[in-house]
Design a protein around this motif. Structure first.
Motif: not given
Length: 312
Positions: A291-312
């Motif tokens: 499924x295309x989602x918010x302009x992200x093409x279908x069958x896309x592999x996603x890459x994230x760098x995530x800083x987990x700063x704190x627990x809310x």
């Protein structure tokens, strides 16, 4: 650039540890100060208040009245805070919204533009455990547009209980972890609060979820029931195209993990330590699939760098 707002259920209020005690204990009402409407019932911290209708001309500038001062820390820009509130228009004696009836505090990052300016400015410097009354002119509220039941050019009055505050670091920290797999993206290890550089190899992406430490802290581990405050960069593997970034917006994001709809993002964060930076590579079957989602093409592999700063 496409935002990830659709991936999470976000409570909407004003836009688009136990609380510390209050000095007021048994008062049923509080007199008007700074020309603000009087609290006619429920004046004590933690009680649902009732407000009188405003008298005379509404204030042209932000007015802040500390009804009762708590003994907790002063909240500052960047802090993640929890509050209860009741909001009313100056020329009305009926509230347009309140969190007391919902039985769940409202949560926000102060100074991040998540709420109207009158809130960001009026709550800054208040102590945890305090009850404050805010008189907010239209230019610090909803202006000429209004919002829902709030009329255009309305002056707003809020009673706000500051329940909790969490200080959020500007970046992840911890021990650097070797990035020696040439088939995976490389992520910068800067800790200055700026976006880390991400370099994606010109190879085929992995077929399984990757969740690797870049910087490993000694914080507690994230559970599936936690809400975490994060900063992130998000790219498509193909063509290394960035599609989202908290750094570009200048504010963090809070993820209640139980409400995340992006499976790979949730699974990749659970078990990782608060205060760490994590590389996530999310294959299509744990992202948006066909499924295309918010302009992200279908069958896309996603890459994230995530800083987990704190627990809310």
């Amino acid at each position: 650039m496409r935002r990830l707002a659709g991936l999470i259920v976000v409570p909407l209020l004003l836009l688009s540890t136990a609380a510390c005690g209050s000095d007021v204990k048994d008062s049923d009402s509080a007199p008007s100060k700074n020309g603000l409407p009087a609290i006619t019932a429920g004046a004590a911290f933690g009680e649902k208040p009732t407000l009188a209708k405003g008298e005379g001309d509404p204030p042209k500038e932000l007015k802040v009245d500390v009804i009762s001062e708590g003994d907790g820390a002063e909240v500052k820009d960047g802090d993640y805070i929890e509050v209860n509130y009741l909001g009313q228009a100056w020329d009305s004696d009926e509230p347009f919204d309140n969190s007391f009836d919902r039985g769940e505090p409202f949560k926000l990052t102060l100074g991040a533009g998540q709420v109207i300016k009158g809130w960001d400015e009026g709550l800054k410097g208040q102590k945890v455990g305090s009850r404050v009354e805010l008189g907010i002119p239209p230019e610090l509220g909803y202006g000429e547009q209004g919002q829902g039941d709030i009329k255009p050019n309305a002056t707003l009055v809020f009673v706000v209980d500051v329940l909790k505050s969490t200080s959020v670091p500007k970046a992840a920290a911890g021990a650097e972890v070797a990035q020696d797999d040439a088939a995976l993206p490389k992520v910068g290890v800067n800790t200055d609060g700026k976006a880390p550089k991400i370099t994606i190899p010109k190879t085929d992406p992995p077929k399984k979820l990757v969740s690797n430490y870049i910087l490993e802290s000694d914080g507690e581990k994230v559970t599936a029931k936690d809400s975490v405050i994060v900063a992130y960069e998000a790219y498509l593997w193909k063509d290394a195209k960035k599609f989202d970034s908290t750094y570009d917006l200048g504010k963090t994001q809070t993820f209640p993990l139980e409400q995340l709809t992006l499976k790979g993002l949730k699974d990749g964060l659970v078990g990782k330590k608060i205060g760490s930076r994590v590389l996530l590579v999310i294959p299509p079957d744990q992202a948006f699939g066909e499924q295309e989602q918010q302009g992200i093409p279908k069958n896309s592999t996603l890459v994230f760098s995530v800083d987990i700063l704190a627990k809310a």
